[in-house]
Design an enzyme around this catalytic site. Structure first.
Site, PDB file in Angstrom:
ATOM      1  N   HIS A  79       0.844  -1.199   0.000  1.00 43.98           N
ATOM      2  CA  HIS A  79       0.000   0.000   0.000  1.00 43.98           C
ATOM      3  C   HIS A  79       0.880   1.250   0.000  1.00 43.98           C
ATOM      4  CE1 HIS A  79      -3.017   2.959   1.181  1.00 43.98           C
ATOM      5  NE2 HIS A  79      -2.277   3.272   2.233  1.00 43.98           N
ATOM      6  N   ASP A 108       7.086  22.588 -25.486  1.00 41.07           N
ATOM      7  CA  ASP A 108       7.061  21.228 -24.955  1.00 41.07           C
ATOM      8  C   ASP A 108       8.100  21.150 -23.848  1.00 41.07           C
ATOM      9  OD1 ASP A 108       7.085  18.259 -24.740  1.00 41.07           O
ATOM     10  OD2 ASP A 108       5.830  18.432 -26.524  1.00 41.07           O
ATOM     11  N   TRP A 144       7.489  -0.469   3.936  1.00 43.39           N
ATOM     12  CA  TRP A 144       8.039   0.151   2.722  1.00 43.39           C
ATOM     13  C   TRP A 144       9.443   0.677   2.961  1.00 43.39           C
ATOM     14  CZ3 TRP A 144       9.338   5.292   1.299  1.00 43.39           C
ATOM     15  CH2 TRP A 144       9.188   6.241   2.311  1.00 43.39           C
ATOM     16  N   SER A 170      13.474   6.590 -13.484  1.00 40.45           N
ATOM     17  CA  SER A 170      12.358   7.353 -14.049  1.00 40.45           C
ATOM     18  C   SER A 170      12.242   8.725 -13.400  1.00 40.45           C
ATOM     19  CB  SER A 170      11.068   6.548 -13.860  1.00 40.45           C
ATOM     20  OG  SER A 170       9.943   7.381 -13.966  1.00 40.45           O
ATOM     21  N   SER A 171      12.305   8.757 -12.059  1.00 38.18           N
ATOM     22  CA  SER A 171      12.157  10.030 -11.353  1.00 38.18           C
ATOM     23  C   SER A 171      13.293  10.985 -11.676  1.00 38.18           C
ATOM     24  CB  SER A 171      12.147   9.805  -9.843  1.00 38.18           C
ATOM     25  OG  SER A 171      11.013   9.115  -9.464  1.00 38.18           O
ATOM     26  N   HIS A 254      13.427  11.766   4.053  1.00 37.67           N
ATOM     27  CA  HIS A 254      12.804  13.006   4.451  1.00 37.67           C
ATOM     28  C   HIS A 254      12.622  13.995   3.310  1.00 37.67           C
ATOM     29  CE1 HIS A 254      10.565  15.145   7.311  1.00 37.67           C
ATOM     30  NE2 HIS A 254      11.028  16.218   6.724  1.00 37.67           N
ATOM     31  N   GLU A 256      12.131  13.143   0.434  1.00 35.40           N
ATOM     32  CA  GLU A 256      11.035  12.516  -0.301  1.00 35.40           C
ATOM     33  C   GLU A 256       9.678  13.010   0.209  1.00 35.40           C
ATOM     34  OE1 GLU A 256      10.647  10.609  -2.815  1.00 35.40           O
ATOM     35  OE2 GLU A 256       8.631   9.826  -2.552  1.00 35.40           O
ATOM     36  N   TYR A 258       9.017  15.896   1.284  1.00 32.68           N
ATOM     37  CA  TYR A 258       8.773  17.218   0.690  1.00 32.68           C
ATOM     38  C   TYR A 258       8.583  17.137  -0.813  1.00 32.68           C
ATOM     39  CZ  TYR A 258       9.429  18.794   5.298  1.00 32.68           C
ATOM     40  OH  TYR A 258       9.256  18.957   6.625  1.00 32.68           O
ATOM     41  N   SER A 269      -1.186  27.344  -4.212  1.00 37.32           N
ATOM     42  CA  SER A 269      -0.848  28.737  -4.510  1.00 37.32           C
ATOM     43  C   SER A 269      -1.384  29.186  -5.866  1.00 37.32           C
ATOM     44  CB  SER A 269       0.671  28.934  -4.477  1.00 37.32           C
ATOM     45  OG  SER A 269       1.184  28.496  -3.252  1.00 37.32           O
ATOM     46  N   HIS A 303      14.928  12.468  12.618  1.00 33.97           N
ATOM     47  CA  HIS A 303      13.738  12.508  13.464  1.00 33.97           C
ATOM     48  C   HIS A 303      12.821  11.310  13.195  1.00 33.97           C
ATOM     49  CE1 HIS A 303      11.674  15.280  10.295  1.00 33.97           C
ATOM     50  NE2 HIS A 303      11.372  14.036  10.067  1.00 33.97           N
ATOM     51  N   HIS A 304      13.117  10.536  12.151  1.00 33.07           N
ATOM     52  CA  HIS A 304      12.378   9.288  11.937  1.00 33.07           C
ATOM     53  C   HIS A 304      12.955   8.162  12.791  1.00 33.07           C
ATOM     54  CE1 HIS A 304      10.204  10.779   8.338  1.00 33.07           C
ATOM     55  NE2 HIS A 304      11.269  11.532   8.203  1.00 33.07           N
ATOM     56  N   THR A 329       6.912  26.829   6.758  1.00 35.78           N
ATOM     57  CA  THR A 329       5.591  26.257   6.487  1.00 35.78           C
ATOM     58  C   THR A 329       4.502  27.212   6.988  1.00 35.78           C
ATOM     59  OG1 THR A 329       6.602  24.114   6.865  1.00 35.78           O
ATOM     60  CG2 THR A 329       4.226  24.153   6.639  1.00 35.78           C
ATOM     61  N   LYS A 332       3.854  29.930   4.622  1.00 35.73           N
ATOM     62  CA  LYS A 332       2.986  29.564   3.509  1.00 35.73           C
ATOM     63  C   LYS A 332       1.516  29.566   3.929  1.00 35.73           C
ATOM     64  CE  LYS A 332       4.400  27.211   0.177  1.00 35.73           C
ATOM     65  NZ  LYS A 332       4.999  28.310  -0.573  1.00 35.73           N
ATOM     66  N   ARG A 451       1.411   0.456  15.063  1.00 34.19           N
ATOM     67  CA  ARG A 451       1.073   0.352  13.646  1.00 34.19           C
ATOM     68  C   ARG A 451       1.545  -0.997  13.102  1.00 34.19           C
ATOM     69  NH1 ARG A 451       5.667   4.136  10.740  1.00 34.19           N
ATOM     70  NH2 ARG A 451       4.580   3.496   8.872  1.00 34.19           N
TER      71      ARG A 451
END
Lengths: 538, 295
Positions: A79, A108, A144, A170-171, A254, A256, A258, A269, A303-304, A329, A332, A451
């Site tokens: 998932h 293009d 994951w 790809s990315s 991390h 990722e 963002y 925006s 922090h993870h 943040t 924003k 979890r």
């Protein structure tokens, strides 16, 4: 800023090709490739979503209900992988493909063939990854994040690692393409500080992608060699350390996070000024805030891992660095609110999703602040509180922005208006059920429910049942979205105007609706009054 | 300040991207099967992997051929050239980050995990309860961890072949730069000579590197299994060696293209891209020489 309709004169090689294979498999057209990305993303969203439905069904009641624990672990792992790499990221790339050339006045993408390759890698990568579910040993089931040594125990590791390599390629190619497009293909007069915030958000996101996807590739390569070639990176007996994997992984992981939210900031925006009929408040501050967040994302990864046993100095540094992110943040969020202040607001479906984003994403941000506190995190770590937190930022954050943007730009893509009534039905059901789904998970987590487990203490039964009901209804609600899209593409009679929305500004609204197969073959003339953020004071 | 456009160029449709996606899939599918095959039963995976690799090589050949033909036909204007340059620069940046992951692992292991296993700082309990006789050290005296993974080994001395290889790569960076200046001055003979020299130097480097690996396995008992020292040593030098191989092949292709007269003073992006790449592998090697061999 006039769109010169030059393509009638040489229709033969400038219209959409007639052959299906040529048009969709050999494309060099940013709109067609963008469409492919969006369809792929929607498909993956429903595959990943069906896994989520199975997870919520198993968790509906305490006790083992429907499936073996190993299959449950496969579901949670898959998932996440599908939603992150298959649904959210490709959706943003698809939106970027469609809109960035239109927004900067380019004909293009800079490297159109590589663009096609970036897309076509993805279906194969997910074929490879999903095929592991049918292998004798089963699919990946270690989460994951693939922490060793657990992740090294399944034979599917090689397939998943190679699938991640493909997605990374790809990315990276997609990101290189976007950077080259933004830096090299802008129409004359489209200064960097005249670009829409969405384009800025993608420029910075693309930088993050190129910086961290190779790091992920390195991390999973070490997993691969540890399992199959006898290396000892993550084996303490050989001098390695499993925590090393977590450091490398989260150095990717991390930023990722963002990567999955900055383009959403860009989308909000765009939507908010249009429906508030005011230019965005503090354009430059918005751009610098995105850049600040991107910079900070590189120095907060641990922090993870607060609960893994880090030295005290590291925990304190990463705690403070993490909290610092709330400053840009906050800039924003306050600027979106200030944009709406005193505006002539209307509440069409895209605006509703944008408003829900601002409120609900902020809730996700606040629970993130709670998780950033080291002493509190020891309690929250690996509980449903974390699950609630990242689903608030990813579902009511990233996903709501994507759905809002789909409503916002669909008339430009298809030339027809979607059905506003059913759009609103979709919105209100989504926003209600998503809160029924995820809000109780905060309480479950604070009460100590871990979890990634298929069974739980009966004390957690009520909130889990509420959460599951919310989940089923939220899932079912998304079928309405598919209905609205199909109706808009094939059956809608209501023609969209070129401008579509009364308050819409920017180059993308000057081309006809639907946008012709090729746009801006002659560079448009930029008129500052027509731009969303044309007059930027120094 | 927007960009100046002569005329926009959008390339024609092509099957190569789709072909590329298919052959990449075949390659990794075969590789994954091969890795999971029972011993002596690797036939299917190996066959698929071989088909995939041949497909990838054919795809590169075909795709680059069509691009080169378009370039020779003069389809690419200044703007396309800039896009290609940006593409190559950011690709090299992504490669830097890839090596960064492995260098980061090396630094972490040397600064933290090995000393911690030896009882320093943070890892005192692990040391006390699991491996109290392990004295943290790098190299031959403990680089393979507290359980001596892979058995006793010796390291490759920095001041032998690695020093020679350093000199070879540094020289090759000079020769490729001379060739670049010659290209801009239009001296074809000098380009061919110095670019050819660069290819030879790259091949020599690879020969010595292979020699070093054979020696490591046969004489020094330094293998992939030699604890984390072997892991970092072989993955860092191995990935670098792969990049040198790729770079040497690219330089050889460019040499052939110079021979065929594909470049002129203004248009030689292909040459410059490969030269950048070559400087990049050179810089990575300097990092390797410093942190893997000397320190």
């Amino acid at each position: 800023m006039s769109y010169a309709a030059t393509h009638d004169q040489h229709d033969d090689h400038h219209g959409a090709p007639k052959s299906f294979f040529q048009r969709w498999f050999m494309s060099t057209n940013h709109k067609d490739i963008g469409t492919l990305y969006l369809i792929f993303s929607l498909t993956m969203f429903f595959i990943g979503g069906s896994f989520a439905m199975l997870i919520r069904a198993e968790l509906f009641k305490p006790g083992m209900q429907l499936m073996q624990p190993y299959f449950f672990n496969e579901l949670t792992t898959m998932h996440a992988l599908i939603m992150i790499f298959g649904a959210i990221m490709p959706a943003f790339v698809g939106l970027g493909n469609w809109m960035i050339p239109l927004m900067v006045g380019a004909p293009d993408m800079a490297l159109p063939r590589m663009n096609n390759l970036s897309f076509w890698i993805l279906p194969f990568a997910f074929l490879l990854m999903l095929s592991t579910l049918f292998l004798p040993g089963g699919g990946p089931a270690g989460g994951w994040t693939m922490y060793p040594p657990l992740a090294l125990q399944t034979d599917s590791l090689a397939y998943v690692v190679f699938a991640i390599h493909l997605m990374g390629i790809s990315s990276i190619m997609g990101a290189i393409n976007i950077i080259a497009t933004i830096l090299n293909m802008r129409a004359p007069g489209m200064d960097l500080l005249k670009m829409p915030v969405f384009v800025w958000s993608w420029l910075i996101t693309a930088f993050l992608l190129i910086a961290v996807m190779p790091v992920l590739a390195g991390a999973v390569t070490m997993l691969l060699t540890d399992k199959y070639f006898g290396t000892n990176f993550f084996n303490p007996g050989g001098g390695g350390d499993p925590v090393l994997y977590q450091h490398i992984f989260w150095f990717f992981g991390h930023p990722e996070v963002y990567i999955m939210i900055l383009p959403a900031f860009g989308i909000i925006s765009e939507i908010v000024p249009t429906f508030a009929r005011k230019p965005i408040f503090g354009y430059k501050a918005m751009v610098f805030a995105i850049a600040c967040i991107a910079f900070l994302s590189f120095i907060v990864w641990a922090h993870h891992m607060f609960a893994v046993g880090l030295p005290l100095g590291a925990e304190i540094f990463f705690m403070y660095a993490t909290m610092l992110i709330s400053v840009p943040t906050g800039v924003k969020v306050f600027n979106w609110v200030a944009t709406m202040w005193g505006g002539s607001m209307t509440f069409e479906t895209p605006m509703l999703f944008a408003l829900a984003f601002i409120i609900l994403f902020t809730i996700g941000g606040f629970s993130g602040l709670m998780l950033a506190l080291v002493p509190a995190d020891f309690q929250y770590h690996d509980t449903y509180f974390v699950v609630a937190h990242f689903h608030y930022v990813l579902v009511t954050g990233a996903l709501f922005a994507i759905i809002g943007s789909a409503y916002y730009w669909m008339p430009k893509w298809t030339g027809h208006m979607y059905n506003e009534f059913w759009g609103k039905v979709h919105f209100w059901n989504s926003v209600i059920w998503v809160n029924v789904l995820f809000f109780p998970q905060h309480f479950l987590g604070l009460a100590g429910m871990p979890r990634r487990i298929p069974d739980y203490n009966v004390a957690f039964a009520n909130f889990n049942m509420i959460s599951s009901i919310g989940g089923f209804l939220f899932g079912a609600t998304q079928l309405i979205f598919v209905g609205v899209v199909i109706h808009c593409v094939f059956f809608s009679k209501k023609k969209a105007t070129d401008r579509v929305w009364e308050g819409a500004k920017g180059l993308e609204w000057t081309v006809p609706s639907p946008a012709p197969h090729h746009t801006f073959e002659v560079p448009p003339v930029i008129n500052d009054d027509e731009l969303a953020h044309g007059h930027v004071n120094d | 300040m927007g960009q100046q456009h002569d005329a926009y160029f959008v390339p024609a449709k092509s099957t190569w991207p789709f072909v590329a996606a298919v052959v990449m899939f075949i390659t990794v599918f075969g590789a994954a099967h091969w890795l999971n095959a029972e011993p002596g039963d690797a036939g299917f995976g190996k066959t698929v992997l071989s088909v995939g690799v041949i497909g990838v090589l054919g795809m590169f050949f075909g795709w680059f051929r069509s691009v080169i033909n378009e370039s020779l036909a003069g389809s690419y204007n200044h703007q396309v050239d800039t896009s290609f340059r940006m593409g190559m620069m950011w690709f090299i940046f992504s490669e830097v980050m890839f090596f960064g992951a492995f260098f980061g692992a090396l630094f972490y292991i040397r600064m933290f995990s090995v000393p911690w296993l030896g009882g320093h700082g943070h890892g005192v309990l692990t040391h006390q309860f699991l491996w109290s006789d392990y004295a943290a050290a790098w190299g031959a005296n403990g680089g393979n961890g507290p359980e001596q993974a892979g058995g006793a080994f010796r390291t490759v001395p920095a001041w032998g072949l690695p020093l020679l290889n350093t000199l070879i790569l540094l020289t090759s960076s000079v020769t490729v730069t001379i060739a670049h200046h010659a290209l801009r001055a239009g001296h074809r003979g000098r380009i061919l000579l110095f670019l050819g020299l660069t290819v030879l130097l790259g091949a020599t480097f690879l020969y010595f590197q292979a020699h070093e690996y054979i020696e490591a396995y046969k004489e020094l008992n330094l293998t992939l299994h030699s604890g984390v020292y072997g892991s970092t040593f072989f993955l860092l030098t191995g990935f670098h060696g792969l990049h040198v191989t790729l770079g040497t092949i690219m330089l050889a292709v460019i040499w052939l293209r110079v021979l065929k007269g594909h470049f002129n003073k203004e248009h030689h992006f292909g040459f410059e891209a490969v030269a950048w790449y070559w400087h990049f592998v050179d810089v990575v090697w300097l990092g390797l020489f410093m942190f893997v061999y000397i320190l």
